[in-house]
Motif scaffolding. Sequence first.
Motif, PDB file in Angstrom:
ATOM      1  N   ASP A   1       0.826  -1.209   0.000  1.00  0.00           N
ATOM      2  CA  ASP A   1       0.000   0.000   0.000  1.00  0.00           C
ATOM      3  C   ASP A   1       0.866   1.268   0.000  1.00  0.00           C
ATOM      4  N   ILE A   2       0.238   2.357  -0.386  1.00  0.00           N
ATOM      5  CA  ILE A   2       0.868   3.680  -0.341  1.00  0.00           C
ATOM      6  C   ILE A   2      -0.081   4.619   0.395  1.00  0.00           C
ATOM      7  N   LEU A   3       0.436   5.352   1.362  1.00  0.00           N
ATOM      8  CA  LEU A   3      -0.374   6.334   2.072  1.00  0.00           C
ATOM      9  C   LEU A   3      -0.497   7.597   1.223  1.00  0.00           C
ATOM     10  N   LEU A   4      -1.694   8.169   1.223  1.00  0.00           N
ATOM     11  CA  LEU A   4      -1.900   9.436   0.511  1.00  0.00           C
ATOM     12  C   LEU A   4      -2.684  10.372   1.418  1.00  0.00           C
ATOM     13  N   LEU A   5      -2.081  11.500   1.739  1.00  0.00           N
ATOM     14  CA  LEU A   5      -2.714  12.439   2.665  1.00  0.00           C
ATOM     15  C   LEU A   5      -3.075  13.753   1.986  1.00  0.00           C
ATOM     16  N   ALA A   6      -4.346  14.121   2.089  1.00  0.00           N
ATOM     17  CA  ALA A   6      -4.837  15.406   1.568  1.00  0.00           C
ATOM     18  C   ALA A   6      -5.324  16.242   2.749  1.00  0.00           C
ATOM     19  N   PRO A   7      -4.686  17.371   3.013  1.00  0.00           N
ATOM     20  CA  PRO A   7      -5.185  18.229   4.089  1.00  0.00           C
ATOM     21  C   PRO A   7      -6.511  18.869   3.665  1.00  0.00           C
ATOM     22  N   THR A   8      -7.362  19.147   4.622  1.00  0.00           N
ATOM     23  CA  THR A   8      -8.673  19.704   4.270  1.00  0.00           C
ATOM     24  C   THR A   8      -8.614  21.193   3.939  1.00  0.00           C
ATOM     25  N   SER A   9      -7.487  21.820   4.226  1.00  0.00           N
ATOM     26  CA  SER A   9      -7.228  23.160   3.679  1.00  0.00           C
ATOM     27  C   SER A   9      -5.719  23.290   3.510  1.00  0.00           C
ATOM     28  N   PRO A  10      -5.274  24.226   2.657  1.00  0.00           N
ATOM     29  CA  PRO A  10      -3.850  24.271   2.327  1.00  0.00           C
ATOM     30  C   PRO A  10      -2.956  24.353   3.571  1.00  0.00           C
ATOM     31  N   CYS A  11      -1.912  23.550   3.599  1.00  0.00           N
ATOM     32  CA  CYS A  11      -1.040  23.437   4.769  1.00  0.00           C
ATOM     33  C   CYS A  11       0.300  22.888   4.319  1.00  0.00           C
ATOM     34  N   GLU A  12       1.390  23.312   4.957  1.00  0.00           N
ATOM     35  CA  GLU A  12       2.685  22.725   4.618  1.00  0.00           C
ATOM     36  C   GLU A  12       3.412  22.194   5.846  1.00  0.00           C
ATOM     37  N   ASP A  13       2.690  21.972   6.929  1.00  0.00           N
ATOM     38  CA  ASP A  13       3.319  21.423   8.129  1.00  0.00           C
ATOM     39  C   ASP A  13       3.863  20.017   7.872  1.00  0.00           C
ATOM     40  N   GLY A  14       4.804  19.634   8.729  1.00  0.00           N
ATOM     41  CA  GLY A  14       5.465  18.340   8.571  1.00  0.00           C
ATOM     42  C   GLY A  14       4.709  17.214   9.271  1.00  0.00           C
ATOM     43  N   TYR A  15       3.706  16.693   8.586  1.00  0.00           N
ATOM     44  CA  TYR A  15       2.841  15.652   9.168  1.00  0.00           C
ATOM     45  C   TYR A  15       3.563  14.331   9.432  1.00  0.00           C
ATOM     46  N   PHE A  16       4.682  14.099   8.811  1.00  0.00           N
ATOM     47  CA  PHE A  16       5.228  12.746   8.721  1.00  0.00           C
ATOM     48  C   PHE A  16       6.741  12.822   8.837  1.00  0.00           C
ATOM     49  N   GLY A  17       7.306  11.938   9.696  1.00  0.00           N
ATOM     50  CA  GLY A  17       8.744  11.894   9.855  1.00  0.00           C
ATOM     51  C   GLY A  17       9.244  10.482  10.042  1.00  0.00           C
ATOM     52  N   ASP A  18      10.400  10.352  10.670  1.00  0.00           N
ATOM     53  CA  ASP A  18      11.049   9.037  10.664  1.00  0.00           C
ATOM     54  C   ASP A  18      10.315   8.000  11.509  1.00  0.00           C
TER      55      ASP A  18
END
Lengths: 224, 224, 224, 224, 224, 224
Positions: F79-96
């Motif tokens: 599988d591949i995760l795909l994340l869409a924020p509900t409004s524009p955002c550039e925060d770092g949702y995902f790390g190591d």
Amino acid sequence: MTGIVVQTIARADPSTIAGLAACGVATVHEAQGRTGLLASRLRPIYAGARIAGSAITIAAPPGDNWMVHVAMELVQPGDILLLAPTSPCEDGYFGDLLATSAQGRGCRGLIIDAGVRDVRDLTEMRFPVWAKAVFAQGTIKASLGSVNVPVLCAGARIEAGDVIVADDDGVCIVPRATADAVLAQAQAREAREGEKRARLAAGELGLDIYSMRETLRKMGLRYV
Amino acid sequence: MTGIVVQTIARADPSTIAGLAACGVATVHEAQGRTGLLASRLRPIYAGARIAGSAITIAAPPGDNWMVHVAMELVQPGDILLLAPTSPCEDGYFGDLLATSAQGRGCRGLIIDAGVRDVRDLTEMRFPVWAKAVFAQGTIKASLGSVNVPVLCAGARIEAGDVIVADDDGVCIVPRATADAVLAQAQAREAREGEKRARLAAGELGLDIYSMRETLRKMGLRYV
Amino acid sequence: MTGIVVQTIARADPSTIAGLAACGVATVHEAQGRTGLLASRLRPIYAGARIAGSAITIAAPPGDNWMVHVAMELVQPGDILLLAPTSPCEDGYFGDLLATSAQGRGCRGLIIDAGVRDVRDLTEMRFPVWAKAVFAQGTIKASLGSVNVPVLCAGARIEAGDVIVADDDGVCIVPRATADAVLAQAQAREAREGEKRARLAAGELGLDIYSMRETLRKMGLRYV
Amino acid sequence: MTGIVVQTIARADPSTIAGLAACGVATVHEAQGRTGLLASRLRPIYAGARIAGSAITIAAPPGDNWMVHVAMELVQPGDILLLAPTSPCEDGYFGDLLATSAQGRGCRGLIIDAGVRDVRDLTEMRFPVWAKAVFAQGTIKASLGSVNVPVLCAGARIEAGDVIVADDDGVCIVPRATADAVLAQAQAREAREGEKRARLAAGELGLDIYSMRETLRKMGLRYV
Amino acid sequence: MTGIVVQTIARADPSTIAGLAACGVATVHEAQGRTGLLASRLRPIYAGARIAGSAITIAAPPGDNWMVHVAMELVQPGDILLLAPTSPCEDGYFGDLLATSAQGRGCRGLIIDAGVRDVRDLTEMRFPVWAKAVFAQGTIKASLGSVNVPVLCAGARIEAGDVIVADDDGVCIVPRATADAVLAQAQAREAREGEKRARLAAGELGLDIYSMRETLRKMGLRYV
Amino acid sequence: MTGIVVQTIARADPSTIAGLAACGVATVHEAQGRTGLLASRLRPIYAGARIAGSAITIAAPPGDNWMVHVAMELVQPGDILLLAPTSPCEDGYFGDLLATSAQGRGCRGLIIDAGVRDVRDLTEMRFPVWAKAVFAQGTIKASLGSVNVPVLCAGARIEAGDVIVADDDGVCIVPRATADAVLAQAQAREAREGEKRARLAAGELGLDIYSMRETLRKMGLRYV
């Protein structure tokens, strides 16, 4: 450093604030050594507003406008709300209900490095807002931020009680401690500009008024 | 190539310029083969202005408006100032004092791929500006640029004396040498459009006026 | 999937559409669970327009407005044209001739994730457009697209016949199937807001109206 | 406030700085309460650099790199240059000659909210730069700025002697006064993360490690 | 002005071109008076390429790559393709098939103010591209453009046969007529820089090498 | 419509998915009629990754990564995760840490229209991410979103179980229902391209291979 509300803040003298409003953003910015401007992405929702007031600062999480309600209680007549999101965001933190509340408390306007909505209502109410975006996206009330702490907003640093000057040119911050001195400089600048304006209107050239010709020649400017 | 001021430039015929102003940006752009448009980031500071004039070109260093003063001396009634910074910049090169001087000399407006300030004053003066940004950031007078040399501005090339046409749609450049021919094309286009407008207003479809149905069918358009 | 024109589409009830227009974008967006907004880059060409209508959708190649003519034939009074380019583009697909045709057929406006031109004429005609750019760049008629197929436009998905609501806050899409339910929610929300507005105008705080104080305290908000 | 060079600055302890470098930007940012990040537009010119050092701050006019030369004299081994233009600019203030000079003085890198050039040389020299743009546009030496005064750079405030941490994730500022405490927090966080990483690698879910299931259920999350 | 293919163009001397490639973008840009740079949005698809060649210019409609095929026939060994869309576009005009064709004809690379695709293949082939975007969006072959006419591309003007220099710093254009003179200037500059680099590496300061201290003092720089 | 987790989803056949990965983004995009591309702002954090997998979709509030933990439990190998924020955002949702968890469950990568952090670690782990930004800004766990519902992400619509193809060219979505047919088209296209590539490499021109000369002549292309 989050979850702090500073209740008591010092404000500049009302007459100083009024004086800065009359001078306008460009003159005030010049008068304090070309500092204090917020980034040009902050634009007024309608033309013609020209205000100054004491900053009530809000640091808010992206997409969460809870702290605006907390800040509202601290607004005194003549204040201006200033909201800096803790990360880039363009959601619509503020609309006509909050504007009604703010206007009822004597708030003069809002500066927000994010989005605003209900701009037609706000325009009719004559509640001015300088914002990064007009966007109806709703926000939530789930996380704490802070009120009346120092914030960085659109490239400037603001402390609660600093003077905010805003007009069609954008937004400029004047630290409270230097507001009187900046006003004096601004008014002196305006006086000087009045005379220059008259000479320029009469057809004199800046080249002559400012005695630039000789310097330009020495630097190598060539007329061909 | 810096530090040059060309004092004498040729201009297009005033009636040609007036004709191009009346046609407007979109029509003129079409009439000269869809060329000459400046990038869409240049927007008017107020709605409704519609001008044409002869270009006084200014190449200026970032954050340095000295050459605007040099250019001012060369402005003749009917001219339009056009400023291209030598690298991307959004500082406020131009405000109410310069506008006073320009208007006094008969200048019709300013095109600038950078910032402008005092926009409230400029709006009241009815001195139109098409700019990349409204920004109060002050500029200095320390380095040379050039005046009336060819410049690249917002994606177009302009020579001094070329005709600038600007309205709510943006800005279009017409080379001086072809201005008469472009005007003729533009007026012919307007005439043709007048007839089409009447037919469209009467309810005829473009599909029929332009005989598109058969071509669309041959290309495979399927109605379902 | 290109080259398809769907001729017959279902539309929402006119009174539902009128109701949604009266509620406006922000309220409708909230009423349907904060969905349906188009990106904030779509801005109205003049302030004050407030419309709702049934979507005639257009998928068009970059720089090619042929399908607008095809779509025009399908416009019925009360419809709104919505154009999504198949790749990012800011060319001026639409101007005064097409607006004349559209207005003549009862079209209420245009939503376009690209450019528009002749905005002065469109403003005088009171034909409202929400666009990504004002840009005079002409388009061609060389390639097929589709009309009244589902499109993705500025971050939202729209099917032909969905209700488009647009005002100074931007654009919101309401699926046709849920339009009645969304209107009911929106009107209920408006009713609730009316009462709140009155209390806020009377000086009550949101902190009290929404009973936030205790929750904020428990989450650790500290007043200093 | 322009034209000031502060010669003597305090620096954090070298072992603290080394510790912060080892923790990296994301961990340090978290450890100090999610503050101190510079905007994401600042990107490294090559992957893999990971540095920390004491800030030598430079406020420079747009397109003028004179103050970099002034700052160079103040660089001590372990320092990092940080340049904030006084208005938005992407000119190439810094190239291989300045990098040679900086590297010779023990400078660990450059943070610049503007442009850099000669990036191939800089990459070969392993002189890391985090910049807004790669752009060869030359700069001049005509106007004063300041060195080692507090600056606002890409959304953060930096004082000379503050610790800069930079890696592939971007840039984070740690005030000198709190550097030891932040390091302690960062190292504690790293220790905690090590254990979590092992459990996650072994297949445990964050849902269980952080005991989220019950809270999610109470908030209304529905599995269908 | 569309639909023209100029078959015969003059090119600069191969040894001049080779010399300019060796100097690189930043040096060449300086050597010709800081002119000729393309905008910083054009970035190489992989690091390390460093080329110069004669420009084959392509003016292409948005989303239409037909003219690339027309241009290919005119490519001679040592040429570089340069594509300017006639309005802003980021579609992928060029991929591995066209690169295979180009490389087979001795083409050294592509400069494109739009998108490119198959960048993994192009990287493996070592066919360098400087582009505005990496985007797989396909293009069509429906409309004419022109080949080897003067174009405006990313802020610069290029004529067929002009010398393109491109490396990790971006892209610079040298008019064919001045290529020899620019090379001489560039090589002289390199010679001067070599000596300065040695002195800077040895620890001398730019402040002393360029004798800046006295000027700075006179301008008012204050050391505190 | 928020707070929903769909636990059981259908996936495409593993061999189909493997076949699409081998074809790559550009070919797959062409094979399905030039649809399915995500916006070019999504870029890989390192070059060379080339994956396909089944989409686990995440709709997440701005700055809140709670739903990533919820989604993780549903990840199956491939599988591949795909994340869409509900409004524009550039925060770092995902790390190591999340990458460790994901990789441990056989997840092939992440597509996110927001920010990512710890990119050095992710690069070393060879866990590929296509993101809008690299940004260390931390996120919270306070609000619900949804998992495995249809989302709009960077200009495309994705349902859980759709096939995601991602490589250096960007990201393309293939609906699960048409995956086999698209693969067949893509492989046929590859076969055709192989022959063309050989002819182009041998020096034949596209003008001749595609028989374009006559059409171009008829359309008015003039060789001068």
